[in-house]
Design a protein around this motif. Structure first.
Motif, PDB file in Angstrom:
ATOM      1  N   ILE A   1       0.837  -1.208   0.000  1.00  0.00           N
ATOM      2  CA  ILE A   1       0.000   0.000   0.000  1.00  0.00           C
ATOM      3  C   ILE A   1       0.865   1.249   0.000  1.00  0.00           C
ATOM      4  N   TRP A   2       1.918   1.262   0.823  1.00  0.00           N
ATOM      5  CA  TRP A   2       2.784   2.445   0.901  1.00  0.00           C
ATOM      6  C   TRP A   2       3.528   2.666  -0.422  1.00  0.00           C
ATOM      7  N   TYR A   3       3.949   1.580  -1.052  1.00  0.00           N
ATOM      8  CA  TYR A   3       4.608   1.701  -2.352  1.00  0.00           C
ATOM      9  C   TYR A   3       3.656   2.349  -3.357  1.00  0.00           C
ATOM     10  N   TRP A   4       2.396   1.931  -3.335  1.00  0.00           N
ATOM     11  CA  TRP A   4       1.408   2.498  -4.252  1.00  0.00           C
ATOM     12  C   TRP A   4       1.187   3.988  -3.952  1.00  0.00           C
ATOM     13  N   ILE A   5       1.094   4.344  -2.677  1.00  0.00           N
ATOM     14  CA  ILE A   5       0.904   5.751  -2.301  1.00  0.00           C
ATOM     15  C   ILE A   5       2.069   6.610  -2.783  1.00  0.00           C
ATOM     16  N   VAL A   6       3.288   6.126  -2.552  1.00  0.00           N
ATOM     17  CA  VAL A   6       4.477   6.904  -2.921  1.00  0.00           C
ATOM     18  C   VAL A   6       4.589   7.055  -4.429  1.00  0.00           C
ATOM     19  N   ASN A   7       4.361   5.956  -5.165  1.00  0.00           N
ATOM     20  CA  ASN A   7       4.674   5.957  -6.589  1.00  0.00           C
ATOM     21  C   ASN A   7       3.492   6.275  -7.507  1.00  0.00           C
ATOM     22  N   THR A   8       2.346   6.574  -6.930  1.00  0.00           N
ATOM     23  CA  THR A   8       1.226   7.058  -7.734  1.00  0.00           C
ATOM     24  C   THR A   8       0.753   8.438  -7.281  1.00  0.00           C
ATOM     25  N   MET A   9       1.036   8.791  -6.025  1.00  0.00           N
ATOM     26  CA  MET A   9       0.557  10.065  -5.500  1.00  0.00           C
ATOM     27  C   MET A   9       1.710  10.994  -5.111  1.00  0.00           C
ATOM     28  N   LEU A  10       2.549  10.536  -4.173  1.00  0.00           N
ATOM     29  CA  LEU A  10       3.613  11.401  -3.679  1.00  0.00           C
ATOM     30  C   LEU A  10       4.651  11.719  -4.744  1.00  0.00           C
ATOM     31  N   VAL A  11       4.855  10.808  -5.692  1.00  0.00           N
ATOM     32  CA  VAL A  11       5.862  11.016  -6.733  1.00  0.00           C
ATOM     33  C   VAL A  11       5.571  12.278  -7.551  1.00  0.00           C
ATOM     34  N   ASN A  12       4.310  12.684  -7.625  1.00  0.00           N
ATOM     35  CA  ASN A  12       3.954  13.896  -8.359  1.00  0.00           C
ATOM     36  C   ASN A  12       4.513  15.154  -7.712  1.00  0.00           C
ATOM     37  N   TYR A  13       4.848  15.066  -6.418  1.00  0.00           N
ATOM     38  CA  TYR A  13       5.383  16.220  -5.697  1.00  0.00           C
ATOM     39  C   TYR A  13       6.913  16.209  -5.624  1.00  0.00           C
ATOM     40  N   PHE A  14       7.552  15.173  -6.158  1.00  0.00           N
ATOM     41  CA  PHE A  14       9.009  15.078  -6.094  1.00  0.00           C
ATOM     42  C   PHE A  14       9.708  16.272  -6.756  1.00  0.00           C
ATOM     43  N   PRO A  15       9.297  16.694  -7.981  1.00  0.00           N
ATOM     44  CA  PRO A  15       9.972  17.858  -8.587  1.00  0.00           C
ATOM     45  C   PRO A  15       9.853  19.116  -7.730  1.00  0.00           C
ATOM     46  N   MET A  16       8.688  19.311  -7.117  1.00  0.00           N
ATOM     47  CA  MET A  16       8.489  20.487  -6.278  1.00  0.00           C
ATOM     48  C   MET A  16       9.393  20.444  -5.053  1.00  0.00           C
ATOM     49  N   ILE A  17       9.532  19.241  -4.466  1.00  0.00           N
ATOM     50  CA  ILE A  17      10.398  19.095  -3.297  1.00  0.00           C
ATOM     51  C   ILE A  17      11.853  19.338  -3.681  1.00  0.00           C
ATOM     52  N   GLU A  18      12.258  18.821  -4.857  1.00  0.00           N
ATOM     53  CA  GLU A  18      13.625  19.038  -5.337  1.00  0.00           C
ATOM     54  C   GLU A  18      13.938  20.526  -5.481  1.00  0.00           C
ATOM     55  N   GLU A  19      12.978  21.273  -5.985  1.00  0.00           N
ATOM     56  CA  GLU A  19      13.203  22.688  -6.256  1.00  0.00           C
ATOM     57  C   GLU A  19      12.910  23.600  -5.067  1.00  0.00           C
ATOM     58  N   SER A  20      12.419  23.035  -3.974  1.00  0.00           N
ATOM     59  CA  SER A  20      12.131  23.846  -2.793  1.00  0.00           C
ATOM     60  C   SER A  20      13.430  24.317  -2.146  1.00  0.00           C
ATOM     61  N   ALA A  21      13.320  25.307  -1.274  1.00  0.00           N
ATOM     62  CA  ALA A  21      14.511  25.854  -0.620  1.00  0.00           C
ATOM     63  C   ALA A  21      15.214  24.792   0.218  1.00  0.00           C
ATOM     64  N   ILE A  22      14.435  24.037   0.994  1.00  0.00           N
ATOM     65  CA  ILE A  22      15.057  23.019   1.852  1.00  0.00           C
ATOM     66  C   ILE A  22      15.593  21.863   1.021  1.00  0.00           C
ATOM     67  N   GLY A  23      14.910  21.552  -0.104  1.00  0.00           N
ATOM     68  CA  GLY A  23      15.390  20.482  -0.976  1.00  0.00           C
ATOM     69  C   GLY A  23      16.731  20.820  -1.603  1.00  0.00           C
ATOM     70  N   ARG A  24      16.868  22.062  -2.052  1.00  0.00           N
ATOM     71  CA  ARG A  24      18.138  22.495  -2.653  1.00  0.00           C
ATOM     72  C   ARG A  24      19.222  22.658  -1.601  1.00  0.00           C
ATOM     73  N   TRP A  25      18.820  23.075  -0.385  1.00  0.00           N
ATOM     74  CA  TRP A  25      19.803  23.246   0.690  1.00  0.00           C
ATOM     75  C   TRP A  25      20.377  21.906   1.140  1.00  0.00           C
ATOM     76  N   LEU A  26      19.514  20.874   1.203  1.00  0.00           N
ATOM     77  CA  LEU A  26      19.952  19.550   1.649  1.00  0.00           C
ATOM     78  C   LEU A  26      20.379  18.651   0.489  1.00  0.00           C
ATOM     79  N   TYR A  27      20.350  19.163  -0.748  1.00  0.00           N
ATOM     80  CA  TYR A  27      20.699  18.389  -1.950  1.00  0.00           C
ATOM     81  C   TYR A  27      19.815  17.148  -2.104  1.00  0.00           C
ATOM     82  N   ILE A  28      18.554  17.299  -1.794  1.00  0.00           N
ATOM     83  CA  ILE A  28      17.613  16.194  -1.956  1.00  0.00           C
ATOM     84  C   ILE A  28      17.258  16.074  -3.437  1.00  0.00           C
TER      85      ILE A  28
END
Length: 227
Positions: free
Chosen positions: A173-200
């Motif tokens: 279930i968690w794999y499905w949540i991450v890879n069908t829902m949360l994955v859509n927010y990955f680019p936004m997290i990458e480009e966020s201030a904290i994402g760029r600061w921590l090199y996520i």
């Protein structure tokens, strides 16, 4: 009355006020090599958490890995909630281990390992064929962990199987949540201030990350050599 006998009598009349941290507190029968082996197997979740995911955050900082670790944490919280609601005791032998002050159904070790095996397998099967071999690696450890908890006296067979079922289902279930829902927010997290600061970063969209990093590392080395 001798001093030692007097101390023992006094200690018996006073309720114990000390408690051990049981994170790595695993007992086995002295002189039992199989028990020793399974005691170490029982510590695999600790090694994965402290060695695997801590190292991953320090050196990789992949969003997929961070979500994987978050899922394991949520799974353990779920395990505690189920244990408290069911309130099933551990086996009677567990009293000798001095580690029976918590409930036993479902086994948290089994749930952890089957969540880990399920998520890692699903993640590996969608990558390159070379990585699909990794999908089979965690399952022997998961079953050995189940065996260790019963053999060492910490759980019944029903308790470890319950943990395995919950871990397997929640891992999927968690794999499905991450890879069908949360994955859509990955680019936004990458480009966020904290994402760029921590090199996520996120490389889950790259079919073969190992080859990608290898090729880029060689290209960077050649560029340095020619500059």
């Amino acid at each position: 009355m001798s001093g030692a006998a007097e101390y023992q009598e006094m200690a018996a009349s006073v309720p114990p006020s000390l408690k051990a941290i049981t994170l790595t507190y695993v007992r086995y029968r002295r002189g039992d090599p199989l028990g020793l082996f399974l005691a170490w197997v029982s510590l695999v979740p600790v090694f994965i958490s402290l060695g695997g995911f801590v190292s991953h955050f320090l050196f990789r900082r992949e969003l997929q890995g961070l979500c994987f670790a978050a899922g394991l944490l949520v799974s353990q919280v779920l395990n505690e909630l189920i244990k408290d609601s069911v309130a099933q005791s551990r086996p009677a032998y567990c009293e000798l281990l001095e580690a029976c002050d918590s409930h036993g159904w479902p086994s948290s070790h089994s749930q952890y390992m089957f969540f880990f095996a399920t998520y890692l397998s699903l993640l590996s099967l969608r990558r390159s064929r070379a990585r699909q071999v990794i999908a089979a690696v965690p399952w022997p450890l998961a079953f050995l962990t189940m065996l260790s908890r019963v053999y060492l006296g910490y759980h019944t067979v029903a308790q470890v199987f319950a943990g395995a079922v919950v871990g397997l289902m929640f891992g999927a279930i968690w794999y499905w949540i991450v890879n069908t829902m949360l994955v859509n927010y990955f680019p936004m997290i990458e480009e966020s201030a904290i994402g760029r600061w921590l090199y996520i970063k996120d490389t889950s969209h790259i079919p073969d990350v190992l080859k990608f990093e290898y090729d880029n590392a060689r290209a960077a080395r050649k560029k340095v050599a020619t500059d």
